[in-house]
Design a protein around this motif. Structure first.
Motif, mmCIF file in Angstrom:
data_model
loop_
_atom_site.group_PDB
_atom_site.id
_atom_site.type_symbol
_atom_site.label_atom_id
_atom_site.label_comp_id
_atom_site.label_asym_id
_atom_site.label_seq_id
_atom_site.Cartn_x
_atom_site.Cartn_y
_atom_site.Cartn_z
ATOM 1 N N VAL A 11 -1.584 0.472 9.048
ATOM 2 C CA VAL A 11 -1.770 -0.984 8.949
ATOM 3 C C VAL A 11 -1.763 -1.441 7.489
ATOM 4 O O VAL A 11 -1.333 -2.547 7.163
ATOM 5 C CB VAL A 11 -3.085 -1.364 9.680
ATOM 6 C CG1 VAL A 11 -3.548 -2.757 9.321
ATOM 7 C CG2 VAL A 11 -2.870 -1.232 11.188
ATOM 8 N N ALA A 12 -2.177 -0.558 6.581
ATOM 9 C CA ALA A 12 -2.203 -0.918 5.165
ATOM 10 C C ALA A 12 -0.796 -1.013 4.577
ATOM 11 O O ALA A 12 -0.586 -1.695 3.579
ATOM 12 C CB ALA A 12 -3.014 0.110 4.381
ATOM 13 N N ARG A 13 0.156 -0.342 5.195
ATOM 14 C CA ARG A 13 1.517 -0.344 4.656
ATOM 15 C C ARG A 13 2.438 -1.345 5.352
ATOM 16 O O ARG A 13 3.492 -1.693 4.817
ATOM 17 C CB ARG A 13 2.142 1.051 4.804
ATOM 18 C CG ARG A 13 1.544 2.087 3.888
ATOM 19 C CD ARG A 13 2.039 3.481 4.244
ATOM 20 N NE ARG A 13 3.394 3.742 3.823
ATOM 21 C CZ ARG A 13 3.725 4.381 2.694
ATOM 22 N NH1 ARG A 13 2.794 4.813 1.883
ATOM 23 N NH2 ARG A 13 4.980 4.591 2.392
ATOM 24 N N CYS A 14 2.072 -1.789 6.537
ATOM 25 C CA CYS A 14 2.973 -2.632 7.333
ATOM 26 C C CYS A 14 3.243 -3.962 6.628
ATOM 27 O O CYS A 14 2.330 -4.603 6.124
ATOM 28 C CB CYS A 14 2.354 -2.894 8.709
ATOM 29 S SG CYS A 14 3.389 -3.927 9.762
ATOM 30 N N SER A 15 4.515 -4.364 6.616
ATOM 31 C CA SER A 15 4.882 -5.641 6.001
ATOM 32 C C SER A 15 5.222 -6.686 7.057
ATOM 33 O O SER A 15 5.653 -7.780 6.715
ATOM 34 C CB SER A 15 6.095 -5.448 5.084
ATOM 35 O OG SER A 15 7.242 -5.202 5.874
ATOM 36 N N PHE A 72 -1.645 -7.239 9.700
ATOM 37 C CA PHE A 72 -0.523 -6.973 10.612
ATOM 38 C C PHE A 72 -0.845 -5.716 11.400
ATOM 39 O O PHE A 72 -1.221 -4.698 10.824
ATOM 40 C CB PHE A 72 0.775 -6.716 9.833
ATOM 41 C CG PHE A 72 1.117 -7.784 8.821
ATOM 42 C CD1 PHE A 72 0.901 -9.128 9.100
ATOM 43 C CD2 PHE A 72 1.672 -7.447 7.596
ATOM 44 C CE1 PHE A 72 1.227 -10.118 8.164
ATOM 45 C CE2 PHE A 72 1.993 -8.422 6.664
ATOM 46 C CZ PHE A 72 1.776 -9.766 6.939
#
Lengths: 263, 1011
Positions: A11-15, A72
């Protein structure tokens, strides 16, 4: 020997580029679905639908320190180790494959909706046009042919990974250590105590905050009522020789009642 | 050439590369047999191609059954995307199966309210005759320019718009036929997006292109994204960055609002639209004041120690040499102090008052954190943090797109990056550079091929009244480039081009330098009655141009529109426009509009073959996949038919004006047409027929030809097409992949890589070496092709000390001095200088909510070189009293440019259903607007209605003591396609950058009220 697989959404990487949503629709030949009108929000669908198996939820949030976040999260079938949908399916249409993918056999499905009611994550949707239950199948057919699921392959942020459950667990733990520098509550969802009630899931998440921030249940459980259903009600139904359609209509009410108790 | 099975497996991801489960070293889990349906891809035919949206240039693999496309995915062996694709790239799979595709040529008669189907023969004949009529009736043989009678032999009555949506070979056909017709008004999508990039980058480095490859991002430590929303608009820029995060990469995002890119960044700073020069000026000031620059790099590789003329100066917002009347500069005082040989003089003392570094220090001393905070709205703490971060790590890369270019100060915006990166020694090194992320799939090539009024292919300046003979052209542009012009003329005019007749130079049309022939002016000329016919090849200015009322009015004044595309879009159907947002009093119904429209249905890229050039100059081959739709044709075939018909119409002419048409070489065989065209682009030895292996083999004596010198080497003898290569080797593990596709020039991936070495040719950083001088072999060597004029040019010789060899000085130009390098009394090469200043200065946007805080001079409120309005009745400037809010416009992840494609993809329409405007919460509260409410958005140009999105992602800013609200809208909608909605560009401003005539999309003034 067959291996157990897992998908990881960081979730920390999702754009929220939502390529995964189009990839899912393309692979599964699903039509566009305009059931959620635009009312000034980015999120495309209010929730999963029978035409949308994979959804990126987008939520603007300001935390208690006044810091802004845009959350996100990728929502789809969790592919439980102990799937309530499978246990509760009166037609035995749902199975968990060796890979961990939980799949619905449309030939057998009669669209009764028990899986929808029983799912602790509220995932399966009955397609009213075809009267079949629908959900993410982890692209099990791609897996069988040596390809990774279409959403993971296309991800533009390297936020969706796919591999053996051991690999994904190791990757998730590594990522969580990094995320913890900024978000001390970062946690892995899918393996461990949080999802014990469903036996763990083959869909895993790196979450910077606690699960409820992202709308995930803190303690999902495969309902105890399923055992009642499986061991008592369903055999009676079968013995009584109740035809699928007629019998199921009645049993649906029972199941609904049981479902409510769980909420 | 068919790809081998092994290559296909690689592209699928099932071969030796990742993305295949079988690679993981265990058995693939088997599903229960009874659940397994027939596998979707069983029995499908595979093909590889390159994506058609942004210029990332993602490799794709498609699957076809019975002529129909059934699946489209990222190719796993393409180093750009490694199997990834964004929503648009995937969504394109709908297009070959779309019911909305035009299947046969269409005709709309003057005044008619409907289309009628016509045959190809009729359509091509009508188009050819319309072009001939416009040309013959509006031929300009001579013209008086600056009081002098000049033979110009051209027509201003025909325009070409487009090029970035077609393949390289088709770009070449378009530029060749339009120039042979004597056309000057040719322009492509780059004008609307990145036209400001080449003048800015080449002023500093000598070339206009993105410096480092996508996959070099893995070497960077700091990615500074400013003026780009790459997570949405260049998704593989994002993927390559996310890959670098494991190496400790930090991401800074500077933008006018918090976007999906901000979400994945480590730091985000919001600034007011149009204030980048102020923001970056503060960083330049910080670097200089705190001596954070790389003095050794500056001394060796830049003009930082060169001496500027003592009469150069800057006062009250204006550089020396300004003419208030013409709003132009005389650049003479911006030159160097020259030695007896005409070379720039240097000082050994950086603090000499006339060094470039001293001039820079003085100029940016005004850009204090406090002053810049007032201008930009960012806090002093944020600016300081950004400056410290930038100076704390190396290498650092700047990544930008239209957020920097689409301003009246766009060139100088980008120049800030070039100044900073030269100061810090970040150019020519792995992980450094400036990534100009081009917007359209083939915009790099449509620019390379010179589908722009001021260029020939290969960035050779087009002849003007000042350069109207080969001798004058050579004197102005240098012998270095004259060689390439001669080869172009040999390619175009064949045997007719001889040394004696200056290779037919005299047949070329001549550009009038007092005229701007850009896309915007084409519509203005149409309104004035001078432009009669415009040929559009895949561009939709009726959505993507600013101030759309002007575009509509222009189209209505034309005699003929020739429109070539997949779908009937807003430009093709302008005569059916249902609304009138600008409040026009004319052209309200089809009957009022006397323009004939000829629609030529083109194949999509998936249905035809050819090559494309991505943002990092890599050329990749596209195979044809599914069957053509209906009677649509490949663009190369349409161009071929059109030119052959035009040539027929002129067959019997003896008029000298028609000679270029008759002499132009054009006999491409139908079979493998695109490869024959590329052969000509590459060039060959005219006596032996051997293809040229590179730029070095081009000769200046008429014995070789080369349609575009920078692509020389893309094709080799024996049927080798370098663009088809899919090699995976990456010696040194530096992210070069020299055997995948082919990169111009000469397969140099990392431009200016010579600058990664010291004076002896040894890499500054031995752990990240990329090229080096090998004293044992007396050669430049490397993992990449060294960017040197000759591989034998030893560092001990002057030729071995030119890291920026395309600049006259051979050095990086921190200060873009006016300079021509002279050798033996003749100009060898010329350096380029932006027309609005040798170093960047901040000016407000033309429509601004505040006074320029740096100077009171009314000529310097906005750029002193901007001329606006050009047509005062139709171009007005809104003021903050009437239009108090700032509007920024751009694209978003799911919709793209004019929307012709994306609005016809249901999977994209369901994600973003209609246009909207993002409004800061505080402003929405003040106006009583809630998310989802319909609002009226009005500028001085027009009024549109769309829905509001109330958000915390844009914060109100304090600007020069007043609160300013910034809003944002996506502009991609119109009245055709499956998703219809208001076109945001009715309200945007068409003021242009004085260098490259890009428009100020990113800042205008509006008012908002609840509908």
């Amino acid at each position: 020997m067959a291996k157990e697989m897992a998908m990881l959404h960081d979730v920390a990487r999702c754009s929220a580029c939502r390529a995964c949503m189009v990839a899912c629709k393309q692979w599964h030949n699903l039509p566009a679905d305009f059931s959620t009108p635009f009312e000034g929000q980015y999120q495309s669908h209010a929730d999963l639908t029978s035409k949308t198996y994979n959804l990126i939820k987008m939520n603007e949030r300001t935390d208690k320190d006044g810091k802004f976040h845009w959350d996100f999260i990728k929502i789809q079938c969790m592919h439980c180790q102990d799937p309530a949908c499978m246990k509760g399916c009166p037609e035995g249409a749902i199975s968990r494959l060796d890979s961990g993918a939980v799949v619905i056999d449309e030939e057998k499905c009669v669209g009764c909706g028990y899986c929808t009611t029983n799912c602790p994550f509220n995932v399966p949707r009955v397609d009213p046009d075809r009267n079949k239950s629908t959900k993410c199948d982890l692209c099990f057919d791609r897996i069988e042919n040596g390809m990774i699921p279409s959403c993971a392959k296309t991800c533009t942020a390297q936020a969706i990974d796919f591999g053996t459950i051991e690999e994904m667990t190791a990757l998730a733990n590594k990522r969580i250590e990094e995320v913890k520098k900024d978000f001390p509550n970062a946690n892995l969802y899918g393996i461990g105590p949080a999802t014990e009630g469903v036996g763990g899931t083959h869909m895993m998440y790196v979450l910077p905050e606690k699960p409820s921030v992202y709308g995930l249940p803190e303690n999902p459980k495969t309902p105890a009522s399923i055992d009642l259903w499986k061991d008592v009600v369903r055999p009676i139904g079968k013995i009584a020789g109740v035809g699928a359609a007629a019998g199921i209509a009645g049993l649906f009410v029972l199941s609904k009642m049981m479902g409510k108790k769980n909420h | 050439m068919d790809l081998s099975r092994r290559s296909f497996l690689k592209a699928t991801g099932l071969g030796s590369l990742g993305l295949a489960l079988s690679n993981l070293g265990f058995d693939i889990p088997k599903a229960k047999a009874e659940i397994m349906k027939e596998f979707k891809l069983t029995g499908a035919k595979e093909f590889t191609t390159t994506c058609h949206f942004c210029a990332c240039g993602c490799g794709q693999i498609g699957y076809v059954k019975e002529g129909k496309l059934i699946q489209l995915e990222g190719a796993a062996d393409c180093p750009v995307n490694r199997g990834g694709l964004c929503s648009k790239g995937l969504g394109y799979s709908h297009i070959p199966n779309s019911a909305e595709r035009v299947k046969t040529p269409l005709y709309r008669a003057p005044g008619s309210d409907h289309w009628e189907e016509i045959s190809w023969e009729e359509a091509i004949d009508k188009a050819a005759r319309a072009i001939k009529k416009a040309r013959d009736e509006n031929w300009i043989d001579t013209e008086t320019i600056n009081g002098e009678q000049v033979k110009v032999q051209r027509t201003d009555a025909i325009g070409l718009i487009g090029g970035s949506q077609v393949n390289n070979e088709e770009c070449y056909q378009l530029v060749k036929m339009t120039r042979a017709l004597g056309m000057m008004s040719i322009d492509n999508q780059t004008r609307v997006c990145h036209a400001n990039t080449p003048p800015a980058m080449s002023a500093a480095f000598g070339r206009g292109a993105m410096t480092n490859p996508w996959y070099d991002l893995k070497n960077t430590k700091l990615a500074w994204i400013e003026g780009s929303n790459l997570a949405e608009c260049h998704p593989m820029g994002l993927k390559n960055l996310m890959n670098a995060k494991k190496n400790g990469l930090k991401i800074m995002h500077v933008d006018v609002r918090y976007t999906r890119t901000s979400k994945i960044a480590d730091y985000f700073i919001q600034i007011r639209p149009g204030t980048d020069i102020a923001f970056l000026g503060a960083i330049i000031n910080y670097v200089i004041q705190n001596k954070k620059y790389d003095e050794r790099y500056i001394r060796l590789h830049t003009n930082g120690f060169c001496l500027i003329r003592p009469d150069f100066g800057f006062d009250d917002g204006i550089f020396t040499g300004y003419n208030e009347k013409t709003r132009k500069y005389n650049m003479e005082s911006w030159g160097y102090q020259l030695d007896a040989n005409g070379k720039p003089m240097r000082s050994e003392n950086i603090d000499d008052p006339n060094t470039v570094m001293s001039k820079l220090k003085q100029h940016y001393s005004r850009y204090t954190f406090e002053k810049v905070s007032e201008i930009t709205g960012a806090s002093v703490e944020e600016i300081k943090m950004a400056a410290e971060l930038y100076c704390s790590v190396k290498p650092a890369v700047f990544m930008y797109a239209l957020g920097m270019t689409q301003h009246t100060i766009g060139v100088e915006n980008i120049r800030c990056f070039t100044v900073l990166q030269l100061l810090r020694g970040n150019i020519g090194i792995p992980g450094g550079g400036i990534d100009a992320m081009r917007g359209q799939p083939n915009v790099q090539a449509s620019t390379d091929y010179g589908i722009m009024f001021q260029y020939f292919p290969g960035y050779l300046p087009f002849p003007t009244e000042k350069t109207n003979t080969l001798a004058k052209w050579t004197h102005a542009n240098g012998t270095f480039r004259a060689k390439f012009l001669i080869n172009l003329l040999k390619a175009w005019f064949g045997d007719a081009a001889t040394k004696e007749n200056d290779y037919c130079f005299g047949l070329l049309p001549i550009r009038n330098t007092s005229q701007n022939d850009s896309i915007y002016v084409q519509f203005e000329k149409a309104i004035e009655g001078k432009m009669k016919c415009i040929y559009f090849a895949g561009q939709n200015p009726m959505v993507s141009n600013p101030n759309l009322g002007m575009v509509h009015r222009g189209l209505c004044h034309l005699d003929t529109v020739i429109y070539q595309d997949l779908f009937v879009n807003e430009t093709a159907a302008f005569w059916q426009r249902p609304d009138n947002p600008e409040g026009s009093d004319e052209f309200l119904k089809p009957a009022d509009i006397k323009t004939e429209v000829i629609f030529l249905p083109a194949c999509s890229y998936l249905e035809r073959e050819g090559t494309m050039t991505n943002s990092m100059r890599m050329i990749q081959w596209r195979m044809a996949g599914p069957d053509k739709v209906g009677d649509s044709k490949p663009d190369y075939e349409i161009c071929d038919m059109l030119w052959r018909r035009i040539r027929e119409l002129y067959a019997n002419s003896t008029d000298p004006k028609d000679q270029p048409i008759k002499l132009l070489t054009w006999n491409y065989p139908k079979e493998h047409m695109v490869e024959h065209i590329m052969r000509e682009v590459n060039g060959y030895d005219l006596s032996t027929g051997h293809l040229l292996n590179g730029i070095g083999e081009i000769k200046d004596d008429g014995t070789t030809n080369s349609g575009m010198w920078i692509y020389a080497g893309i094709m080799r003898d024996g049927g080798v097409h370098m663009a088809k290569r899919r090699g995976q080797e990456d010696n040194g593990d530096m992210g070069i992949y020299p055997n995948y596709g082919w990169v111009w020039p000469d397969n140099i991936h990392l431009l200016y890589n010579r600058a990664s070495c010291d004076e002896n040719g040894n890499p500054f950083d031995p752990d990240k070496k990329i090229v080096w001088w090998n004293a044992a072999t007396n050669m430049w060597e490397g993992y990449d092709r060294p960017d040197v004029g000759s591989l034998n040019a030893a560092p001990s010789t002057p030729a071995g000390q030119k890291p920026f060899r395309m600049n006259g000085e051979g050095l990086g130009r921190i200060f873009a001095a006016a300079y021509s390098d002279v050798e033996n009394g003749e100009t060898r090469d010329h350096s380029s200088t932006p027309v609005d200043g040798p170093i960047p200065e901040f000016y407000e946007p033309v429509e601004s909510p505040t006074k320029n805080a740096l100077h009171d001079n009314p000529n310097a409120q906005f750029s002193p070189c901007v001329i606006y309005p050009r047509m005062p009745d139709l171009q007005k400037i809104g003021t903050k009293e009437d239009f108090p809010y700032v509007l920024c416009s751009s694209s978003l992840a799911e919709h793209w440019c004019g929307g012709t494609i994306t609005r016809n993809v249901p999977w994209l329409n369901e994600l973003v259903k209609e246009p909207f405007i993002e409004i800061p919460k505080k402003l929405a509260d003040k106006l009583g607007i809630k998310s989802g409410d319909k609002v009226k958005v009005r500028s001085v140009r027009a009024e549109i209605e769309e829905k509001a999105m109330v958000t915390d992602r844009i914060k109100p800013l304090m600007i020069n003591g007043e609160e300013v609200f910034v809003t944002w809208q996506p502009y991609n909608w119109g009245f055709t396609g499956l998703s219809k909605g208001a076109s945001g560009n009715y309200i945007t401003i068409d003021a242009l950058d004085p260098n490259a005539q890009s428009q100020e999309f990113k800042a205008c003034l509006i008012d908002i009220r609840k509908a």
